[in-house]
Design an enzyme around this catalytic site. Structure first.
Site, short mmCIF file in Angstrom:
data_model
loop_
_atom_site.label_atom_id
_atom_site.label_comp_id
_atom_site.label_asym_id
_atom_site.label_seq_id
_atom_site.Cartn_x
_atom_site.Cartn_y
_atom_site.Cartn_z
N GLY B 18 12.74 -14.17 23.33
CA GLY B 18 12.82 -14.62 21.94
C GLY B 18 13.15 -13.46 21.02
O GLY B 18 13.63 -12.41 21.46
N GLU B 175 12.49 -29.28 6.65
CA GLU B 175 13.89 -29.30 7.05
C GLU B 175 14.23 -30.59 7.80
O GLU B 175 15.27 -31.21 7.56
CB GLU B 175 14.21 -28.07 7.91
CG GLU B 175 14.32 -26.81 7.05
CD GLU B 175 14.10 -25.50 7.80
OE1 GLU B 175 14.24 -24.44 7.17
OE2 GLU B 175 13.79 -25.53 9.00
#
Lengths: 437, 437
Positions: B18, B175
């Protein structure tokens, strides 16, 4: 399902949103009919570029296009995700996964699927590639096998994971083996510094004596030469006997140890139940008359890969290519309107625009009637034709960018294992501590 | 697995590719160490844009980047697909799905996963969205529910399929609910002419009294107003009690019938076995010292979402955002080299660059220190920051084209169900002949 409430127009049901089905629906725009399209996916698949999805050159969404979006502005069009279970031609209905649907006209445009010629073992272990999910499975499987090879301590043990055998040297087999060879030549050592180019082997096998069977001899010879130069081992006139997931055996005794056999050696039509046995031709295709009407029915049509129009000129039917489906689809759209208006119909005539196949970077072959050429210019033509045929501006641009990026880099694309491919009984978890050098 | 044969350099094992893991590896380029990165996927996920994959705005491959390709030119870098099963800090090894690996330095950068706070029923029926496969499942599920709604004869029966409840009003919830509202406002009636905008409902729920909890009050208020104007029903100060796949119940008795609950109400660290119980903090995070070292170990580090650095300034640790992981990763890379060279190390200091969240077309909020702004300009900043942070030129270009195409069309993206999402026990096949009008 009943759509008659909303309109008194005849209902045309189109089964399948491939090249053929799309054309039928398009031809029926603004005509006095209601159109209902069924497909098991909510998208059209641009099959000619499937192999690039399988090889990680393109993302799957760039060769798929929403069927709903495509017909957003066509007022008489409806779509449902459904599969057809049975055709009841006598009562003008089909049974589907979303219920029974009555039609006035039915167009069967269900296409074809991989033909394993009844060999259950090969069907179990070989990879087909006729749909986007299958292409993604193939991509994941190839990448997983390379990863797996890294965990094996000896060259001997790595070998079957790095050996790829393609059966069927038609355009799909040629394109796939070319792409695999490019992966081997340009990417392998970059992405997997532990591996050398020589560790990976690609075989292309066919029982015919040439690659690209239906193409001109000139195109076949050029394609074979391109492949050989790229390092593909082309084995012709060879028949596969068996494949058990570890070793492929050929008639005569030759064997190759491999974890990946990709099967593109044949297709067969996807025929729904309810079509009379005597109307099924070789290759599981439905016999149709000169206007693509299923023999013995007044209002049921079959087009594209699932149709066999047997005439004196086409004793085996038409080839299973997009152009045939597109032209049959357009013809059937027109014919249905003629039937509704009681106008005379015309027999279908196929106009062969020619054949193209690509082998790799700067390498393709083109047979356009008497005009035949191979190499860089054929490759440009191939790219242009495929780009303009893709549905949707966004897809065209995205595919173009992918191609440009791959051309510059020698290392483009998207070699991602988004979901692990697992085949039952095939992936043993035999991971032990290993030495990597 | 043993990499010591090939080199006498110390081996740094990084678990997770990540934001944090990437930085550690990058900082170790050209340094006298060997780097081995493990991840269960062969790609880095750009998590900030996951919601656009889930909502069909982007193809999954454009927010993923091959970890191998990213480090193609870093000679001391190796990668393996693997999951860590256990850390044996006492003997400096980890047990993994590909065998036991001995390390000199270990960096745990495993990130976080969805926290259902122990509610097994919600875990079974609600949709998480922390990885690309989960985002794709969510996309398919939303689209399948709309398709399913079309098959229902009455408004009453359609309702739960067209009602979407988002739990957790952090950036992800905001979102996602903004995107769903845009789907409702601009796409629904175009793609599904049988449905009207009013048929679809979007709820955003949080037990806190404001949306975007950690943002400024100004940003929170603006985000809430944007959402409300777009038609999202924002329910604040409301606690979820249960969800059985058909109906979500809130404390106080209110219920909503819905087939889709999206859960972004919390995350928890992904901690491998072998970490001492007393070193685990709230939120399942590993306690680390001022250089991100796991308490009590000389050579094991934890960074990003899985780390809790408790100091007087950060009594709850740092926020679980990309910037923290990136900065911790860079710091740990530097620290490891300092330790090897017997140089003094410095404590980690987080530099907060600020927070951005987008709500939809032309609508975002930005808290950049004391500078706060909302609306069109914040939206441009949001797009710019996300675009430059994406790995890979190809991905940047493709995401940009998707955004431009969606901005022009109001109808961009890729609403394709590539693989059907099936949850066991949830999808009853109750398809009977139905009337569509």
């Amino acid at each position: 399902m009943n759509t008659s409430d909303s309109s008194k127009f005849p209902l045309v049901v189109i089964v399948g949103g491939g090249f053929g089905g799309l054309q039928v629906a398009k031809k029926l725009a603004d005509k006095p009919v209601d159109v209902l399209m069924l497909d098991k996916h909510n998208y059209h698949t641009f099959q000619p570029l499937l192999y690039q999805v399988a090889m990680g050159g393109l993302e799957s969404e760039s060769i798929a296009f929403s069927l709903r979006k495509n017909f957003d502005s066509q007022k008489n069009f409806r779509f449902r995700i459904a599969e057809v279970l049975k055709v009841n031609a006598d009562k003008n209905t089909i049974e589907t996964t979303i219920g029974e649907i009555a039609y006035d006209y039915l167009v069967i445009a269900t296409g074809s699927t991989t033909n394993f010629f009844g060999n259950k073992e090969i069907e179990k272990f070989a990879m087909p590639m006729k749909s986007i999910p299958e292409a993604l499975n193939l991509r994941y499987s190839v990448l997983q096998n390379i990863e797996e090879a890294l965990l094996k301590p000896s060259r001997e043990e790595r070998e079957p994971y790095l050996t790829f055998v393609l059966v069927g040297a038609g355009p799909t087999g040629v394109e796939l083996s070319g792409s695999l060879a490019e992966l081997r030549n340009h990417v392998l050592n970059k992405d997997y510094p532990e591996l050398k180019k020589e560790d990976m082997k690609v075989y292309l096998v066919d029982f015919l004596p040439k690659v690209l069977g239906p193409f001109s001899d000139q195109a076949s010879a050029a394609a074979k030469e391109f492949l050989t130069k790229m390092g593909v081992e082309v084995l012709l006139g060879v028949k596969v006997e068996s494949y058990d997931g570890d070793e492929i055996k050929f008639e005569g005794g030759k064997t190759i140890r491999t974890k990946t056999v990709i099967w593109s050696a044949g297709v067969m039509g996807v025929v729904p139940e309810g079509i009379e046995k005597e109307n099924i031709e070789r290759g599981n295709r439905i016999k149709v008359d000169s206007v693509c009407r299923v023999i013995g029915t007044p209002n049921v049509f079959a087009i594209g890969d699932v149709a066999a129009m047997i005439t004196d000129e086409t004793p085996k039917g038409h080839p299973g290519v997009a152009q045939v489906a597109i032209q049959m689809g357009a013809h059937v759209g027109k014919t249905i309107i003629q039937l509704i208006n009681n106008e005379p119909t015309a027999p279908f005539k196929y106009f062969d625009k020619g054949s193209l196949a690509t082998i790799g970077r700067n390498k393709a072959v083109a047979d356009l009637g008497k005009i035949r050429f191979q190499g860089f210019f054929a490759w440009l033509v191939w790219m242009f034709v495929h780009l303009i045929s893709l549905l949707g501006g966004r897809n065209k641009v995205i595919v173009f960018i992918n191609w440009v990026s791959s051309y510059i880099n020698y290392n483009g694309g998207t070699r991602l294992i988004i979901r692990k491919f697992e085949r039952e009984g095939l992936t043993e978890q035999e991971h032990l501590p290993v030495t990597v050098d």
